[in-house]
Design a protein around this motif. Sequence first.
Motif, PDB file in Angstrom:
ATOM      1  N   ALA A 262      20.154  -6.323  51.970  1.00 32.69           N
ATOM      2  CA  ALA A 262      20.084  -5.024  51.309  1.00 32.69           C
ATOM      3  C   ALA A 262      19.762  -5.178  49.831  1.00 32.69           C
ATOM      4  O   ALA A 262      20.343  -6.018  49.153  1.00 32.69           O
ATOM      5  CB  ALA A 262      21.413  -4.272  51.479  1.00 32.69           C
ATOM      6  N   PRO A 263      18.845  -4.385  49.316  1.00 34.52           N
ATOM      7  CA  PRO A 263      18.566  -4.427  47.872  1.00 34.52           C
ATOM      8  C   PRO A 263      19.725  -3.825  47.090  1.00 34.52           C
ATOM      9  O   PRO A 263      20.533  -3.061  47.626  1.00 34.52           O
ATOM     10  CB  PRO A 263      17.300  -3.572  47.740  1.00 34.52           C
ATOM     11  CG  PRO A 263      17.402  -2.600  48.870  1.00 34.52           C
ATOM     12  CD  PRO A 263      18.051  -3.357  50.003  1.00 34.52           C
ATOM     13  N   ASP A 264      19.810  -4.178  45.844  1.00 38.09           N
ATOM     14  CA  ASP A 264      20.828  -3.617  44.962  1.00 38.09           C
ATOM     15  C   ASP A 264      20.376  -2.221  44.535  1.00 38.09           C
ATOM     16  O   ASP A 264      19.404  -2.065  43.804  1.00 38.09           O
ATOM     17  CB  ASP A 264      21.005  -4.521  43.735  1.00 38.09           C
ATOM     18  CG  ASP A 264      22.176  -4.082  42.856  1.00 38.09           C
ATOM     19  OD1 ASP A 264      22.599  -2.918  42.983  1.00 38.09           O
ATOM     20  OD2 ASP A 264      22.681  -4.896  42.074  1.00 38.09           O
ATOM     21  N   GLY A 265      21.081  -1.179  45.015  1.00 40.18           N
ATOM     22  CA  GLY A 265      20.678   0.188  44.726  1.00 40.18           C
ATOM     23  C   GLY A 265      20.635   0.491  43.244  1.00 40.18           C
ATOM     24  O   GLY A 265      19.721   1.174  42.764  1.00 40.18           O
ATOM     25  N   ASN A 271      14.980   0.126  37.915  1.00 39.19           N
ATOM     26  CA  ASN A 271      13.542  -0.129  37.970  1.00 39.19           C
ATOM     27  C   ASN A 271      12.743   1.173  38.035  1.00 39.19           C
ATOM     28  O   ASN A 271      11.705   1.321  37.377  1.00 39.19           O
ATOM     29  CB  ASN A 271      13.212  -1.010  39.177  1.00 39.19           C
ATOM     30  CG  ASN A 271      13.742  -2.415  39.033  1.00 39.19           C
ATOM     31  OD1 ASN A 271      14.010  -2.872  37.919  1.00 39.19           O
ATOM     32  ND2 ASN A 271      13.913  -3.119  40.129  1.00 39.19           N
ATOM     33  N   LEU A 272      13.229   2.126  38.857  1.00 33.56           N
ATOM     34  CA  LEU A 272      12.541   3.413  38.960  1.00 33.56           C
ATOM     35  C   LEU A 272      12.556   4.155  37.623  1.00 33.56           C
ATOM     36  O   LEU A 272      11.569   4.790  37.237  1.00 33.56           O
ATOM     37  CB  LEU A 272      13.209   4.262  40.044  1.00 33.56           C
ATOM     38  CG  LEU A 272      12.946   3.853  41.495  1.00 33.56           C
ATOM     39  CD1 LEU A 272      13.776   4.698  42.444  1.00 33.56           C
ATOM     40  CD2 LEU A 272      11.462   3.979  41.833  1.00 33.56           C
ATOM     41  N   ASN A 277       9.695   6.097  32.897  1.00 34.20           N
ATOM     42  CA  ASN A 277       9.500   6.135  31.438  1.00 34.20           C
ATOM     43  C   ASN A 277       8.107   5.640  31.054  1.00 34.20           C
ATOM     44  O   ASN A 277       7.460   6.196  30.158  1.00 34.20           O
ATOM     45  CB  ASN A 277      10.572   5.286  30.746  1.00 34.20           C
ATOM     46  CG  ASN A 277      11.960   5.896  30.857  1.00 34.20           C
ATOM     47  OD1 ASN A 277      12.099   7.096  31.048  1.00 34.20           O
ATOM     48  ND2 ASN A 277      12.991   5.065  30.761  1.00 34.20           N
ATOM     49  N   ARG A 278       7.650   4.587  31.750  1.00 39.97           N
ATOM     50  CA  ARG A 278       6.315   4.054  31.446  1.00 39.97           C
ATOM     51  C   ARG A 278       5.221   5.071  31.781  1.00 39.97           C
ATOM     52  O   ARG A 278       4.266   5.259  31.024  1.00 39.97           O
ATOM     53  CB  ARG A 278       6.093   2.749  32.210  1.00 39.97           C
ATOM     54  CG  ARG A 278       4.826   2.021  31.789  1.00 39.97           C
ATOM     55  CD  ARG A 278       4.859   0.568  32.184  1.00 39.97           C
ATOM     56  NE  ARG A 278       4.907   0.376  33.605  1.00 39.97           N
ATOM     57  CZ  ARG A 278       5.974  -0.083  34.271  1.00 39.97           C
ATOM     58  NH1 ARG A 278       7.073  -0.394  33.610  1.00 39.97           N
ATOM     59  NH2 ARG A 278       5.943  -0.253  35.568  1.00 39.97           N
ATOM     60  N   ILE A 279       5.367   5.762  32.925  1.00 47.30           N
ATOM     61  CA  ILE A 279       4.391   6.787  33.310  1.00 47.30           C
ATOM     62  C   ILE A 279       4.399   7.935  32.307  1.00 47.30           C
ATOM     63  O   ILE A 279       3.357   8.481  31.939  1.00 47.30           O
ATOM     64  CB  ILE A 279       4.697   7.293  34.731  1.00 47.30           C
ATOM     65  CG1 ILE A 279       4.433   6.172  35.760  1.00 47.30           C
ATOM     66  CG2 ILE A 279       3.862   8.519  35.066  1.00 47.30           C
ATOM     67  CD1 ILE A 279       4.816   6.545  37.166  1.00 47.30           C
ATOM     68  N   HIS A 280       5.611   8.323  31.859  1.00 49.85           N
ATOM     69  CA  HIS A 280       5.719   9.408  30.874  1.00 49.85           C
ATOM     70  C   HIS A 280       4.997   9.037  29.583  1.00 49.85           C
ATOM     71  O   HIS A 280       4.263   9.872  29.012  1.00 49.85           O
ATOM     72  CB  HIS A 280       7.199   9.697  30.607  1.00 49.85           C
ATOM     73  CG  HIS A 280       7.425  10.758  29.578  1.00 49.85           C
ATOM     74  ND1 HIS A 280       7.210  12.095  29.836  1.00 49.85           N
ATOM     75  CD2 HIS A 280       7.839  10.671  28.283  1.00 49.85           C
ATOM     76  CE1 HIS A 280       7.480  12.791  28.742  1.00 49.85           C
ATOM     77  NE2 HIS A 280       7.874  11.954  27.791  1.00 49.85           N
TER      78      HIS A 280
END
Length: 447
Positions: A262-265, A271-272, A277-280
Motif C-alpha cells: 500500500a502506498p503512503d496516503g 505529492n498531489l 501548486n506547480r500547475i497553478h
Amino acid sequence: MENSNKILSVGEFNQLLSDFISSNFDTVWVKGELSNFKSYPSGHWYFKLKDESGQINGVMFRGRNTSVDFTPKDGDQIEIGAQVNFYAPRGEINLNVQVMRKAGAGVLFESFLKLKQKLELEGLFSPSNKKPIPKIPRAIGIITSSQAAALKDVLTTLERRASFIPIVLYPSLVQGSEAPANLIKALQRAQTANEVDVILLVRGGGSIEDLWAFNDETLARLIAKSTIPIISGVGHETDFTIADFVADLRAPTPTAAAEMAAPDGLELLRNLENVSNRIHRMAKTRLESEAQRLDHLVLRLNHAIPNPEQMRQQQVLLNNRLNRALVEKLRSSKQQLSYLQTRLDAITPAKRLKNEYQVLEKYQHRIQLTMQGRYQRELSKSQYLKMQLETLSPNRTLERGYSLVLEDGKPLSNPQQLKVKHQYTIEMALGSAQVQMTEIKVATKNS
C-alpha cells in the motif's frame, strides 16, 4: 600417556578429562525428552535431556535461545545441537546447547532444503521472473485465515496507509494437513476473479511444522505462474519458506507485507499538493504572458488604423480594376470568336459551312456560359472583399459613437499633438466637421 604411574590430583585429573573431551568432541546432535526445564531472570535456560536409558544436563544461554521458535516445556521431544562441556570444579559433564528444535524438525528441514534446491535449479527463484509491485494498486487481495492475528495487523496497516484502496479477503487454512490445498484454492479464486492488482500471502510466526503448508511444491509452482504479483509475509523475520523464495517480493512480517503493498496516503497527498501548486504557478505565468501579448496586439491595432479616405479610395480602385479585367476578357473572347469564324468561312466548302457554323455556335454559347460563370465568381469575390473592407473600415467604429481627429488628413492618437487656434477635421459616422481649438486640457490614461 606419559608417566602412567604419576599420581594426579582431582583438579589435574578433571582438567585432563576436560582437555580430552574438548579435543575429541565437536558439535553433537542429541534427541530426548525435556525435563526439569527452568528459565532464569538472566534469560538462560537450564534443563535435563533424558530417555529410557539415561539423562544429561543441558544449558542454553540467552544469546542462543532467542532463535528458538517455540516455548519449551517439560515432556517435549526435542533435538539439540550442542558442544560437550566438562565442568572441572564439580566433575560434571553437560551440553552447551547451540540449536534447539522439536523432534522431527530435522527431517522437515532436510526436505525443505531439497525442494528449495530443486526449484532453484528450475529457475523459479530467478529475479527475471519477478513481477513488479504496482505503486497504487486498484485493489489488494489477502490470503490468510480469517481468524489469524496477522490479518488484524495487516488490515490495521492498510487502513492507516491507504484507506481508499479496496481490500478483498480470500480466507484459507494456514496450518495443518489441509492447509496446502486450502491455500491453493484461495489463490486460484483470486486468479479467476482478477479483481485485485496485488496479493498478500501472510500468516504469523511459528515452528517449522506450523509454517510447513507454505513449503508445498504445488503451491510454490502456482505462485510462480500467478499473473497477479504476490507478496509473501510468512512468520517472523528469521523464518523462511519456499513461498518466500518464489513470491515476487518477500516481506519479513505480515505487517511489512502490507506496508510494501500500500502506498503512503499522506505522502500521496503531499505529492498531489506539490503538483497542484506547480500547475497553478504555470497557469498564472501563462495567463500573465498572454495578457502581455494581448496588450501588445491592441497597441499594434491602434497604430494600424488607416485613413478612412484612403480606405474608400482603395475600394473604388479595386472595383474599377475588376470591371476593366472582366470587360477586357469579354472583348478578347469576342475577337477570338470572330477570327475563328472568318477562318472557317475562308476554308470550309459551302456545303459543310452550315454544320461547322452550328458547331461554332455551340462553342460560342459554352464560352458565353463560362464567361458568365467567371464573371459571377469574380463579382462574388469582389463583394466578399468589399464586405471584408467594410468590416475592417473605421466607419464601423465611428458608427458606435467614436470619432477621429484628423490633421491634414492624418489621424491623431496623442492629445499632446493638439494645438490652439489650429484647424482640425472631426470624422464621424454621418459626416465630418472642421473645428478650431480655443482651449485644450490634456488628460492622460493614467490620471
